[in-house]
Design an enzyme around this catalytic site. Structure first.
Site, PDB file in Angstrom:
ATOM      1  N   HIS A 224       0.802  -1.234   0.000  1.00 16.31           N
ATOM      2  CA  HIS A 224       0.000   0.000   0.000  1.00 16.31           C
ATOM      3  C   HIS A 224       0.832   1.281   0.000  1.00 16.31           C
ATOM      4  O   HIS A 224       0.312   2.349  -0.316  1.00 16.31           O
ATOM      5  CB  HIS A 224      -0.930   0.042   1.214  1.00 16.31           C
ATOM      6  CG  HIS A 224      -1.969  -1.035   1.239  1.00 16.31           C
ATOM      7  ND1 HIS A 224      -2.835  -1.255   0.191  1.00 16.31           N
ATOM      8  CD2 HIS A 224      -2.279  -1.964   2.182  1.00 16.31           C
ATOM      9  CE1 HIS A 224      -3.639  -2.266   0.499  1.00 16.31           C
ATOM     10  NE2 HIS A 224      -3.316  -2.719   1.691  1.00 16.31           N
TER      11      HIS A 224
ATOM     12  N   ASP B 192      -3.497 -10.892  -1.782  1.00 16.93           N
ATOM     13  CA  ASP B 192      -3.920 -10.284  -0.519  1.00 16.93           C
ATOM     14  C   ASP B 192      -5.404  -9.926  -0.634  1.00 16.93           C
ATOM     15  O   ASP B 192      -5.895  -9.654  -1.730  1.00 16.93           O
ATOM     16  CB  ASP B 192      -3.071  -9.014  -0.334  1.00 16.93           C
ATOM     17  CG  ASP B 192      -3.108  -8.406   1.042  1.00 16.93           C
ATOM     18  OD1 ASP B 192      -4.169  -7.873   1.405  1.00 16.93           O
ATOM     19  OD2 ASP B 192      -2.078  -8.426   1.737  1.00 16.93           O
TER      20      ASP B 192
ATOM     21  N   HIS C  44      -6.706  -7.258   0.242  1.00 16.85           N
ATOM     22  CA  HIS C  44      -6.777  -5.833  -0.103  1.00 16.85           C
ATOM     23  C   HIS C  44      -6.134  -5.576  -1.469  1.00 16.85           C
ATOM     24  O   HIS C  44      -5.151  -6.224  -1.830  1.00 16.85           O
ATOM     25  CB  HIS C  44      -6.056  -4.989   0.963  1.00 16.85           C
ATOM     26  CG  HIS C  44      -6.641  -5.138   2.333  1.00 16.85           C
ATOM     27  ND1 HIS C  44      -6.117  -6.014   3.261  1.00 16.85           N
ATOM     28  CD2 HIS C  44      -7.708  -4.545   2.917  1.00 16.85           C
ATOM     29  CE1 HIS C  44      -6.840  -5.948   4.381  1.00 16.85           C
ATOM     30  NE2 HIS C  44      -7.809  -5.067   4.188  1.00 16.85           N
TER      31      HIS C  44
ATOM     32  N   ASP D 256      -4.240 -12.478   4.538  1.00 17.08           N
ATOM     33  CA  ASP D 256      -5.511 -11.992   5.082  1.00 17.08           C
ATOM     34  C   ASP D 256      -6.690 -12.407   4.206  1.00 17.08           C
ATOM     35  O   ASP D 256      -7.842 -12.115   4.521  1.00 17.08           O
ATOM     36  CB  ASP D 256      -5.495 -10.471   5.290  1.00 17.08           C
ATOM     37  CG  ASP D 256      -4.942  -9.711   4.101  1.00 17.08           C
ATOM     38  OD1 ASP D 256      -4.711 -10.327   3.044  1.00 17.08           O
ATOM     39  OD2 ASP D 256      -4.726  -8.487   4.229  1.00 17.08           O
TER      40      ASP D 256
END
Length: 431
Positions: A137, A172, A174, A261
């Site tokens: 990120h 992931d 995200h 995750d």
């Protein structure tokens, strides 16, 4: 029979010793747990184990702005109250707190990914693993989503010195927004992210319609998913899309971000993948037999993160691991079953067959717009990042020897001799 792949694995114990603060979901301690689980299964005997160098500020500034790197270097918990404006400008705060040894933490996880890329570039290994990396990120001049330095972008920049085309894959939960943004305008990197999208889920980007711009148009691929996706749906979609991506784009090297995750039961996630489903993606990517850089990423139920990345280390080594977890320093975290496998959750899969089919069609349509793999005229290869030299005579003899100056290698178990180079049995600080 083809020779076994050479696998380099990067780890420094200090990376797992930092603390983001009470109630913060990011627990770097999960990296210590992963490493000890890898050791307990004797996987270290099949790999070359390296301690990464601490990335220098000048290396971090190959992507990040120099002022941001300098601020991360300078800030500490004791002084942060003096820098309210800068903290806001660089997005440091609740999600991305300032903690003790923050900059060293960044130097270590980024150094691991840069070192992994360099070993692949110099053909010193076929697969390189840095579970501490994958912090996808971070932006050029700001922290975001528990990420401060974007090691993936730095690793990809290194790989671009030797490879015309780099494929980045992100599983992931995200969206891999920082990596996509860094390469949104180029066809030298194709980014492919499978992630939860909608319901204000962080970071809020990654619509299937976001496909890149200018020279990068059609070279960003987003696979937006809804809550509860299961192994069968996820792996079917993953294999269909990635097979077509590799066939169309013809990458010279692959970077695979394995955020855990996306597993069922993650503290922040909302997917329903088992470790078998997650690791099936790793197995599939490995089969292309391209140079491969594998990193960690998110993952907030730490015992499952350790399980997942240990299983995936085994997958990369073609090693089947017994389900019963061997005795190790963190065995108590794996109670009550002490097993590697975790059951699927019982979430409802909100991804209908028609929804997944629509996404697949849109992605494959986008890929059809790429006529053929982009060519690039390779210039003279720039040198590896400048590493300042230091004068041993100026070193303080009272300081402990800096562990990061030595590149520790552990002999593989398929070496056919034990020669003078095999000093590992003399080392007191072995695994």
């Amino acid at each position: 029979m083809p020779p076994k792949e050479r696998i380099a694995y990067f780890y420094d114990g200090d990376v797992g010793n930092v603390y983001f603060g009470p109630n913060h979901p990011m627990k770097p301690h999960r990296l210590c747990m992963t490493h000890h689980l890898v050791l307990s299964y004797d996987l270290y005997k099949k790999m070359e184990i390296y301690r990464p160098h601490k990335a220098y500020p000048v290396e971090l500034a190959q992507f990040h702005s120099a002022d941001y790197v300098e601020f991360l270097h300078r800030i500490s918990p004791n002084t942060q109250h003096l820098f309210a404006d800068e903290l806001a400008r660089y997005n440091l705060g609740e999600d991305c707190p300032v903690f003790e040894n923050l900059f060293e933490f960044c130097q270590l996880y980024a150094g691991g990914t840069i070192d992994a890329a360099r070993r692949l570039n110099h053909r010193l290994c076929d697969i390189a693993i840095n579970w501490a990396g994958g912090l996808h990120h971070a932006k050029k001049s700001a922290a975001s989503g528990f990420c401060y330095i974007n090691d993936l972008v730095l690793g990809i920049l290194e790989l671009l010195k030797y490879h015309a085309r780099v494929l980045y894959i992100d599983i992931d939960v995200h969206h891999g927004d920082g990596v996509e943004e860094a390469f949104y305008f180029t066809d030298r990197v194709m980014t492919v992210s499978f992630h939860k999208y909608g319901d204000m889920f962080f970071p809020g980007t990654g619509d299937v319609k976001d496909i890149g711009e200018r020279e990068g148009k059609y070279y960003a691929i987003n696979v937006p998913l809804k809550d509860g996706i299961d192994d069968a749906s996820f792996t079917r979609l993953f294999k269909t899309i990635i097979a077509k991506v590799v066939e169309t784009y013809l990458p010279g090297v692959i970077v695979l971000q394995c955020g855990a995750d996306s597993l069922a039961g993650d503290r922040l996630g909302c997917f329903n993948l088992s470790i078998e489903g997650h690791s099936e993606c790793v197995k599939f990517v490995k089969k292309f037999n391209l140079p491969l850089l594998v990193t960690g990423g998110g993952g907030y139920t730490k015992e499952n993160v350790a399980r997942c990345w240990t299983v995936e280390t085994g997958v990369l080594l073609d090693a089947d691991l017994p389900n019963e977890i061997p005795e190790n320093e963190y065995i108590k975290y794996f109670a009550p079953d002490y097993t590697l496998k975790i059951p699927n959750g019982n979430m409802e899969n909100l991804n209908s067959k028609s929804y997944l089919s629509t996404i697949k069609v849109q992605v494959l349509e986008s890929l059809r717009c790429i006529q053929h793999a982009p060519g690039v005229q390779m210039q003279e290869v720039p040198p590896d990042f400048y590493i300042p030299e230091f004068n041993e005579d100026e070193q303080n003899p009272d300081e402990r020897v800096d562990q990061h100056t030595t590149d520790k290698q552990i002999q593989r178990d398929d070496e056919y001799y034990e020669g003078d180079n095999d000093n590992d049995h003399n080392m007191e600080d072995g695994p």
